[in-house]
Design an enzyme around this catalytic site. Sequence first.
Site, PDB file in Angstrom:
ATOM      1  N   ARG A 235     -26.411  83.269 -32.575  1.00  0.00           N
ATOM      2  CA  ARG A 235     -26.929  84.364 -33.409  1.00  0.00           C
ATOM      3  C   ARG A 235     -28.446  84.254 -33.488  1.00  0.00           C
ATOM      4  O   ARG A 235     -28.963  83.240 -33.977  1.00  0.00           O
ATOM      5  CB  ARG A 235     -26.364  84.286 -34.834  1.00  0.00           C
ATOM      6  CG  ARG A 235     -24.842  84.294 -34.911  1.00  0.00           C
ATOM      7  CD  ARG A 235     -24.282  85.697 -34.913  1.00  0.00           C
ATOM      8  NE  ARG A 235     -22.847  85.702 -34.699  1.00  0.00           N
ATOM      9  CZ  ARG A 235     -21.934  85.949 -35.648  1.00  0.00           C
ATOM     10  NH1 ARG A 235     -22.333  86.218 -36.877  1.00  0.00           N
ATOM     11  NH2 ARG A 235     -20.654  85.933 -35.357  1.00  0.00           N
ATOM     12  N   GLU A 237     -30.381  85.841 -35.386  1.00  0.00           N
ATOM     13  CA  GLU A 237     -30.941  86.337 -36.645  1.00  0.00           C
ATOM     14  C   GLU A 237     -31.984  85.348 -37.172  1.00  0.00           C
ATOM     15  O   GLU A 237     -31.828  84.144 -37.053  1.00  0.00           O
ATOM     16  CB  GLU A 237     -29.847  86.581 -37.684  1.00  0.00           C
ATOM     17  CG  GLU A 237     -28.823  85.474 -37.767  1.00  0.00           C
ATOM     18  CD  GLU A 237     -27.474  85.962 -38.301  1.00  0.00           C
ATOM     19  OE1 GLU A 237     -27.417  87.055 -38.874  1.00  0.00           O
ATOM     20  OE2 GLU A 237     -26.503  85.229 -38.123  1.00  0.00           O
ATOM     21  N   ARG A 243     -27.403  78.341 -45.082  1.00  0.00           N
ATOM     22  CA  ARG A 243     -26.077  78.462 -44.455  1.00  0.00           C
ATOM     23  C   ARG A 243     -26.041  79.236 -43.137  1.00  0.00           C
ATOM     24  O   ARG A 243     -24.973  79.599 -42.653  1.00  0.00           O
ATOM     25  CB  ARG A 243     -25.085  79.066 -45.440  1.00  0.00           C
ATOM     26  CG  ARG A 243     -25.423  80.477 -45.863  1.00  0.00           C
ATOM     27  CD  ARG A 243     -24.557  80.890 -47.047  1.00  0.00           C
ATOM     28  NE  ARG A 243     -24.855  82.245 -47.412  1.00  0.00           N
ATOM     29  CZ  ARG A 243     -24.133  83.292 -47.052  1.00  0.00           C
ATOM     30  NH1 ARG A 243     -23.062  83.129 -46.316  1.00  0.00           N
ATOM     31  NH2 ARG A 243     -24.467  84.495 -47.420  1.00  0.00           N
ATOM     32  N   HIS A 244     -27.196  79.509 -42.560  1.00  0.00           N
ATOM     33  CA  HIS A 244     -27.235  80.190 -41.263  1.00  0.00           C
ATOM     34  C   HIS A 244     -27.836  79.290 -40.189  1.00  0.00           C
ATOM     35  O   HIS A 244     -28.882  78.691 -40.386  1.00  0.00           O
ATOM     36  CB  HIS A 244     -28.065  81.474 -41.345  1.00  0.00           C
ATOM     37  CG  HIS A 244     -27.395  82.564 -42.120  1.00  0.00           C
ATOM     38  ND1 HIS A 244     -27.549  82.709 -43.467  1.00  0.00           N
ATOM     39  CD2 HIS A 244     -26.560  83.550 -41.721  1.00  0.00           C
ATOM     40  CE1 HIS A 244     -26.822  83.750 -43.878  1.00  0.00           C
ATOM     41  NE2 HIS A 244     -26.214  84.273 -42.835  1.00  0.00           N
ATOM     42  N   GLU A 386     -18.955  82.433 -47.979  1.00  0.00           N
ATOM     43  CA  GLU A 386     -18.056  82.890 -46.914  1.00  0.00           C
ATOM     44  C   GLU A 386     -17.879  81.833 -45.823  1.00  0.00           C
ATOM     45  O   GLU A 386     -18.848  81.300 -45.312  1.00  0.00           O
ATOM     46  CB  GLU A 386     -18.664  84.161 -46.303  1.00  0.00           C
ATOM     47  CG  GLU A 386     -17.894  84.692 -45.121  1.00  0.00           C
ATOM     48  CD  GLU A 386     -18.720  85.670 -44.294  1.00  0.00           C
ATOM     49  OE1 GLU A 386     -19.504  86.438 -44.869  1.00  0.00           O
ATOM     50  OE2 GLU A 386     -18.563  85.638 -43.066  1.00  0.00           O
ATOM     51  N   SER A 389     -14.492  85.563 -41.580  1.00  0.00           N
ATOM     52  CA  SER A 389     -14.338  87.012 -41.583  1.00  0.00           C
ATOM     53  C   SER A 389     -13.158  87.331 -40.685  1.00  0.00           C
ATOM     54  O   SER A 389     -12.975  86.667 -39.653  1.00  0.00           O
ATOM     55  CB  SER A 389     -15.550  87.699 -40.960  1.00  0.00           C
ATOM     56  OG  SER A 389     -16.522  87.916 -41.914  1.00  0.00           O
ATOM     57  N   ARG A 437     -19.752  75.541 -41.685  1.00  0.00           N
ATOM     58  CA  ARG A 437     -19.636  76.008 -43.078  1.00  0.00           C
ATOM     59  C   ARG A 437     -18.424  75.409 -43.773  1.00  0.00           C
ATOM     60  O   ARG A 437     -18.465  75.100 -44.958  1.00  0.00           O
ATOM     61  CB  ARG A 437     -19.535  77.534 -43.115  1.00  0.00           C
ATOM     62  CG  ARG A 437     -20.872  78.174 -42.885  1.00  0.00           C
ATOM     63  CD  ARG A 437     -20.925  79.548 -43.505  1.00  0.00           C
ATOM     64  NE  ARG A 437     -22.115  80.240 -43.055  1.00  0.00           N
ATOM     65  CZ  ARG A 437     -22.310  81.532 -43.188  1.00  0.00           C
ATOM     66  NH1 ARG A 437     -21.390  82.301 -43.753  1.00  0.00           N
ATOM     67  NH2 ARG A 437     -23.416  82.081 -42.767  1.00  0.00           N
TER      68      ARG A 437
HETATM   69  P1  AMO Z   1     -18.754  86.727 -38.625  1.00  0.00           P
HETATM   70  O1  AMO Z   1     -20.004  87.283 -38.049  1.00  0.00           O
HETATM   71  O2  AMO Z   1     -18.528  86.931 -40.070  1.00  0.00           O
HETATM   72  O3  AMO Z   1     -17.479  87.359 -37.913  1.00  0.00           O
HETATM   73  O4  AMO Z   1     -18.674  85.199 -38.298  1.00  0.00           O
HETATM   74  C1  AMO Z   1     -17.508  84.458 -38.607  1.00  0.00           C
HETATM   75  C2  AMO Z   1     -17.843  83.226 -39.394  1.00  0.00           C
HETATM   76  O5  AMO Z   1     -18.818  82.462 -38.708  1.00  0.00           O
HETATM   77  C3  AMO Z   1     -19.675  81.822 -39.622  1.00  0.00           C
HETATM   78  N1  AMO Z   1     -21.058  82.246 -39.394  1.00  0.00           N
HETATM   79  C4  AMO Z   1     -22.095  81.420 -39.314  1.00  0.00           C
HETATM   80  N2  AMO Z   1     -22.201  80.077 -39.438  1.00  0.00           N
HETATM   81  C5  AMO Z   1     -23.415  79.530 -39.291  1.00  0.00           C
HETATM   82  N3  AMO Z   1     -24.537  80.230 -39.013  1.00  0.00           N
HETATM   83  C6  AMO Z   1     -24.490  81.581 -38.862  1.00  0.00           C
HETATM   84  N4  AMO Z   1     -25.602  82.246 -38.558  1.00  0.00           N
HETATM   85  C7  AMO Z   1     -23.229  82.234 -39.031  1.00  0.00           C
HETATM   86  N5  AMO Z   1     -22.825  83.518 -38.956  1.00  0.00           N
HETATM   87  C8  AMO Z   1     -21.511  83.508 -39.176  1.00  0.00           C
HETATM   88  C9  AMO Z   1     -19.218  82.208 -41.000  1.00  0.00           C
HETATM   89  C10 AMO Z   1     -18.486  83.484 -40.756  1.00  0.00           C
HETATM   90  O6  AMO Z   1     -17.516  83.713 -41.725  1.00  0.00           O
HETATM   91  N6  AMO Z   1     -15.969  88.460 -34.823  1.00  0.00           N
HETATM   92  C11 AMO Z   1     -15.976  88.187 -36.240  1.00  0.00           C
HETATM   93  C12 AMO Z   1     -14.792  87.364 -36.662  1.00  0.00           C
HETATM   94  C13 AMO Z   1     -13.493  88.085 -36.560  1.00  0.00           C
HETATM   95  O7  AMO Z   1     -13.375  89.174 -37.148  1.00  0.00           O
HETATM   96  O8  AMO Z   1     -12.563  87.552 -35.896  1.00  0.00           O
HETATM   97  C14 AMO Z   1     -17.279  87.466 -36.568  1.00  0.00           C
HETATM   98  O9  AMO Z   1     -17.982  86.976 -35.733  1.00  0.00           O
HETATM   99  O10 AMO Z   1     -18.354  81.174 -41.452  1.00  0.00           O
HETATM  100  P1  ATP Z   2     -21.245  87.651 -41.720  1.00  0.00           P
HETATM  101  O1  ATP Z   2     -22.069  87.620 -40.492  1.00  0.00           O
HETATM  102  O2  ATP Z   2     -19.801  87.641 -41.528  1.00  0.00           O
HETATM  103  O3  ATP Z   2     -21.610  88.684 -42.699  1.00  0.00           O
HETATM  104  P2  ATP Z   2     -22.764  85.732 -43.085  1.00  0.00           P
HETATM  105  O4  ATP Z   2     -22.325  84.814 -44.138  1.00  0.00           O
HETATM  106  O5  ATP Z   2     -23.740  85.236 -42.098  1.00  0.00           O
HETATM  107  O6  ATP Z   2     -21.481  86.233 -42.354  1.00  0.00           O
HETATM  108  P3  ATP Z   2     -24.478  87.928 -43.515  1.00  0.00           P
HETATM  109  O7  ATP Z   2     -23.975  89.314 -43.526  1.00  0.00           O
HETATM  110  O8  ATP Z   2     -25.329  87.480 -42.390  1.00  0.00           O
HETATM  111  O9  ATP Z   2     -23.256  86.982 -43.795  1.00  0.00           O
HETATM  112  O10 ATP Z   2     -25.238  87.689 -44.828  1.00  0.00           O
HETATM  113  C1  ATP Z   2     -24.554  87.756 -46.052  1.00  0.00           C
HETATM  114  C2  ATP Z   2     -25.580  87.638 -47.123  1.00  0.00           C
HETATM  115  O11 ATP Z   2     -26.378  86.479 -46.885  1.00  0.00           O
HETATM  116  C3  ATP Z   2     -26.516  88.796 -47.121  1.00  0.00           C
HETATM  117  O12 ATP Z   2     -26.033  89.842 -47.936  1.00  0.00           O
HETATM  118  C4  ATP Z   2     -27.751  88.170 -47.690  1.00  0.00           C
HETATM  119  O13 ATP Z   2     -27.722  88.193 -49.097  1.00  0.00           O
HETATM  120  C5  ATP Z   2     -27.671  86.737 -47.263  1.00  0.00           C
HETATM  121  N1  ATP Z   2     -28.605  86.509 -46.166  1.00  0.00           N
HETATM  122  C6  ATP Z   2     -28.409  86.669 -44.855  1.00  0.00           C
HETATM  123  N2  ATP Z   2     -29.501  86.371 -44.157  1.00  0.00           N
HETATM  124  C7  ATP Z   2     -30.424  86.012 -45.054  1.00  0.00           C
HETATM  125  C8  ATP Z   2     -31.793  85.604 -44.985  1.00  0.00           C
HETATM  126  N3  ATP Z   2     -32.441  85.492 -43.832  1.00  0.00           N
HETATM  127  N4  ATP Z   2     -32.433  85.308 -46.127  1.00  0.00           N
HETATM  128  C9  ATP Z   2     -31.796  85.392 -47.310  1.00  0.00           C
HETATM  129  N5  ATP Z   2     -30.527  85.791 -47.454  1.00  0.00           N
HETATM  130  C10 ATP Z   2     -29.851  86.099 -46.348  1.00  0.00           C
END
Ligand code: AMO
Ligand code: ATP
Length: 463
Positions: A235, A237, A243-244, A386, A389, A437
Site C-alpha cells: 500500500r 498510502e 497502524r499503517h 480494525e 475487512s 495488526r
Molecule cells: P482492507 O484494505 O481493509 O481490505 O485490508 C484488509 C486488512 O488489512 C490490514 N491493513 C493494513 N495493515 C497494515 N498496514 C496497512 N496499511 C493496512 N491496510 C490494511 C487491516 C485490514 O483490515 N480486499 C479487502 C479484503 C477483503 O474484502 O477480502 C482488503 O484489502 O487489518
Molecule cells: P481499510 O483500508 O480497510 O479501510 P484501514 O484500517 O487502513 O483499513 P483506512 O480506511 O485506511 O483503514 O483508514 C481508516 C481510518 O484511519 C481513517 O478514517 C482515518 O481516520 C485513519 N487514517 C488513515 N490514514 C491516516 C493517516 N495517514 N493519518 C491519520 N489517520 C489516518
Amino acid sequence: TKIGDLDAAAAGRSVLIRGATQAIRPVSKKMAFVVLRQSMSTVQCVLVASADAGVSTQMVRFATALSKESIVDVEGVVSLPKEPLKATTQQVEIQVRKIYCINRAIPTLPINLEDAARSEAEFEKAEQAGEKLVRVGQDTRLNYRAIDLRTPANQAIFRIQCQVENKFREFLLSKDFVGIHTPKLISGSSEGGAAVFKLLYNGQPACLAQSPQLYKQMAICGGYERVFEVGPVFRAENSNTHRHLCEFVGLDAEMEIKEHYFEVCDIIDGLFVSIFKHLTENCKKELETINRQYPFEPLQYLEKTLKLTYEEGIQMLKEAGTEIEPMGDLNTEAEKKLGRLVKEKYGTDFFILYRYPLAVRPFYTMPCYDNPAYTNSFDVFIRGEEIISGAQRIHTPELLAKRATECGIDVSTISAYIESFSYGAPPHGGFGVGLERVVMLFCALNNIRKTSMFPRDPQRLVP
Ligand code: AMO
Ligand code: ATP
C-alpha cells in the site's frame, strides 16, 4: 544443549552450550560470571580458576575480556545455585571447564540490550530513584534491528506471529480451503484508489498488488470453492500512523456462499476463537514475556462472536454523545470509542460490525438486496481497531462493471477480472486480515512497527 531445557534434574550433567554473552561480571582474578543467552532463555556460567577442573586464571581473564553479545561455546557441568538466581531464566548454573569464542561482537554496541528490554515502569522507577537510564527509541531499534530483535519481548512477538499464521492455515485447511498464491506484479489497482506502488514491467506500466482481491475471486470463478492466501500486500498510502505499513502480511480467504454472507462471518468466528484459544493455552511463556516489558490486559472475547450492524454502532456512538455522519466512515477515534462502548455493554474486545453503507466500501462489494444504500459487508475489530475487512462480492459482470464505473475505475483496466464473471460464477464472499495488526492488538501493543520484523513505512526502506 538448549538453555531452556536446563533444570534441577540436569544437575551433575556435562553440557556443551553455544550462546550469546549477555552479561560478563568479573569477581576476582580467579572468578567470573558469564550469563549466556539463547532466544528467550538465559543461564549463569561460573568460571573459577582451579587446577582440578583444568581452569586457569588465563581462561578467567579471557572470559572477562569478552565483549557482550559475542557468540561462545561453553563446556561445563550443571550445578544447583546456593541462592535463587534473579538475573537468569534458568535456576541452574554451569561450572565452566572450557570456553571458546566463536564470533566476537564489537566492544560498544549501538543499542544496550538491557535498556532495550526494560519496561516503561522500570524506567520510571529508576528515574524516581535518581538513576539515569537510556530509553531506546523506536527508530534506533529499527535501525539496529538485528540487536533489538534479541530482547525477550521481541523474541516472543515473532513467535506469536508465526503461531497466528500457522493457525490461520491449519483452521482453513480443516474447513476444506485450498492455499493459493496470486501474482504480486499486476497491471492495475485491485482495491480502487491511487495508493499503489508503480513500476515498469518489461517496459509496461504495472504495480505491486494492493491485495489478492481480484485473483482470489477469479480462483472461485475457477471452481476452487474455498481458497486462502498468505502473502505480502503493498500500500503506497502516505499513512504515518501507529497502524499503517506500506508492506504488510495479508491473510486472505474467499469462499462460495450457499445462502448468506454470514457463512463467511461464521468462518471468521471459528477461526479467531481458535487462534485466541491457541495463543492463550499454548503460548503462555511468550505472552508472559511480552507482558513483562509491555503490560497488557488479556483479550476478552465471547465463545460466539458478537455481531452488530453498522447502524447499531452509529446509534451507540450517538447515545454516547459522538456526532457521526450515518452514511460515512468511522474515523479512528470513533472506532476506538465504539470499541470501549461495546466492551462496557457486551464484555468483549472482539466483534464484527456489518452492513456498512455502500459509499464507504470498495466497488466489488455486494449491495444489500433490501436496501442498496447498504452492503453485505463487515469489518472486524480488536480493542476498537480494525483487523479485518470482508464482504459478499458482486458476481454478475453487469453490476460489477456498473459499480466500478460509479467508483471512478476505468473498467478497461480490469476487463479480464470482470469477464471472469460471464463464464458462470457462484455467489461468494471473503475477507482480508492484517497479520501485524492481529498481533499488535491481541497484545495491545501501541505500534505496528513492533509486530513487523523489518517494517516498511513511508519513511523506511532499510534495513
Ligand atoms: P482492507 O484494505 O481493509 O481490505 O485490508 C484488509 C486488512 O488489512 C490490514 N491493513 C493494513 N495493515 C497494515 N498496514 C496497512 N496499511 C493496512 N491496510 C490494511 C487491516 C485490514 O483490515 N480486499 C479487502 C479484503 C477483503 O474484502 O477480502 C482488503 O484489502 O487489518
Ligand atoms: P481499510 O483500508 O480497510 O479501510 P484501514 O484500517 O487502513 O483499513 P483506512 O480506511 O485506511 O483503514 O483508514 C481508516 C481510518 O484511519 C481513517 O478514517 C482515518 O481516520 C485513519 N487514517 C488513515 N490514514 C491516516 C493517516 N495517514 N493519518 C491519520 N489517520 C489516518
